[in-house]
Design a protein around this motif. Sequence first.
Motif, mmCIF file in Angstrom:
data_model
loop_
_atom_site.group_PDB
_atom_site.id
_atom_site.type_symbol
_atom_site.label_atom_id
_atom_site.label_comp_id
_atom_site.label_asym_id
_atom_site.label_seq_id
_atom_site.Cartn_x
_atom_site.Cartn_y
_atom_site.Cartn_z
ATOM 1 N N LYS A 65 -3.752 67.686 -94.980
ATOM 2 C CA LYS A 65 -3.743 68.363 -93.680
ATOM 3 C C LYS A 65 -2.566 69.315 -93.554
ATOM 4 O O LYS A 65 -2.722 70.460 -93.126
ATOM 5 N N ILE A 66 -1.366 68.864 -93.917
ATOM 6 C CA ILE A 66 -0.202 69.746 -93.744
ATOM 7 C C ILE A 66 -0.211 70.893 -94.742
ATOM 8 O O ILE A 66 0.430 71.922 -94.510
ATOM 9 N N GLY A 120 -5.399 67.182 -86.194
ATOM 10 C CA GLY A 120 -4.270 68.043 -86.536
ATOM 11 C C GLY A 120 -3.038 67.797 -85.696
ATOM 12 O O GLY A 120 -2.009 68.470 -85.882
ATOM 13 N N GLU A 121 -3.096 66.835 -84.780
ATOM 14 C CA GLU A 121 -1.914 66.524 -83.971
ATOM 15 C C GLU A 121 -0.741 66.149 -84.876
ATOM 16 O O GLU A 121 -0.882 65.324 -85.780
ATOM 17 N N GLY A 122 0.394 66.765 -84.646
ATOM 18 C CA GLY A 122 1.602 66.454 -85.396
ATOM 19 C C GLY A 122 1.757 67.226 -86.691
ATOM 20 O O GLY A 122 2.835 67.208 -87.294
ATOM 21 N N ALA A 123 0.706 67.934 -87.128
ATOM 22 C CA ALA A 123 0.769 68.618 -88.427
ATOM 23 C C ALA A 123 1.805 69.732 -88.428
ATOM 24 O O ALA A 123 2.627 69.832 -89.352
ATOM 25 N N GLU A 124 1.783 70.581 -87.417
ATOM 26 C CA GLU A 124 2.735 71.697 -87.393
ATOM 27 C C GLU A 124 4.157 71.188 -87.181
ATOM 28 O O GLU A 124 5.104 71.722 -87.767
ATOM 29 N N ARG A 179 5.330 70.054 -90.527
ATOM 30 C CA ARG A 179 5.673 71.221 -91.344
ATOM 31 C C ARG A 179 7.050 71.756 -90.964
ATOM 32 O O ARG A 179 7.847 72.135 -91.830
ATOM 33 N N ASP A 180 7.334 71.816 -89.674
ATOM 34 C CA ASP A 180 8.650 72.298 -89.222
ATOM 35 C C ASP A 180 9.772 71.400 -89.727
ATOM 36 O O ASP A 180 10.844 71.883 -90.116
ATOM 37 N N VAL A 181 9.541 70.096 -89.712
ATOM 38 C CA VAL A 181 10.532 69.145 -90.215
ATOM 39 C C VAL A 181 10.789 69.401 -91.700
ATOM 40 O O VAL A 181 11.931 69.428 -92.162
#
Length: 199
Positions: free
Chosen positions: A42-43, A177-181, A184-186
């Motif tokens: 997903k990420i 997709g909750e939390g995916a972006e 990625r930022d982390v």
Amino acid sequence: MRFENAFFELAAGTSEQLPSSDVPEIVFAGHSNVGKSSLINKILNRKNLARVSSQPGKTATINFYNLDGARLVDLPGYGFARVSAAEKKRWAELIEGYFNQERDLRLVVMLIDSRHPASKDDMMMLNYLIDGEFPMKIVLTKIDKLKPTERKKRLAAIPDELDVDLAYMLPFSAVTGEGAEELRDVIRACVSDDEETVE
């Protein structure tokens, strides 16, 4: 950092096969059926780069994915009862061998199934990471499978179960997709030379 450019690099079945650590590494750890491969896909915006198996415990190697000058490191899932004692011992040697090496390890993403209290194996892994003072982010997987009232109860209970502040946790769903972006930022922050720690 273009996550969709990631590609499979190699698989290591013993600590001797581990590649040298010449780029920042982000490590993914979790129970054998926690949804680790689905999260990685997903990420990375890929459907099947990390193979999703219908049989828990099938990943018996540490898999390395190259990501624009960094690596994503997928550890074997732990806690699968049908694996032989000899195989569990090999997995333990492999995982400990990885963590005991001098590596440019920027973050361990610890996956916990949001629907259930952490298992004994989860707590052993969590305590290992805490005792080793590894930088860590806890990702609560399969959050989409909880109804709103159940979600509220679980998010209230998990910090006490793990003895970790909720601020260090990220709800995640490979379906919605909750939390995916956010994840990625982390990861971007961890591999950037401008950031040394992630909270």
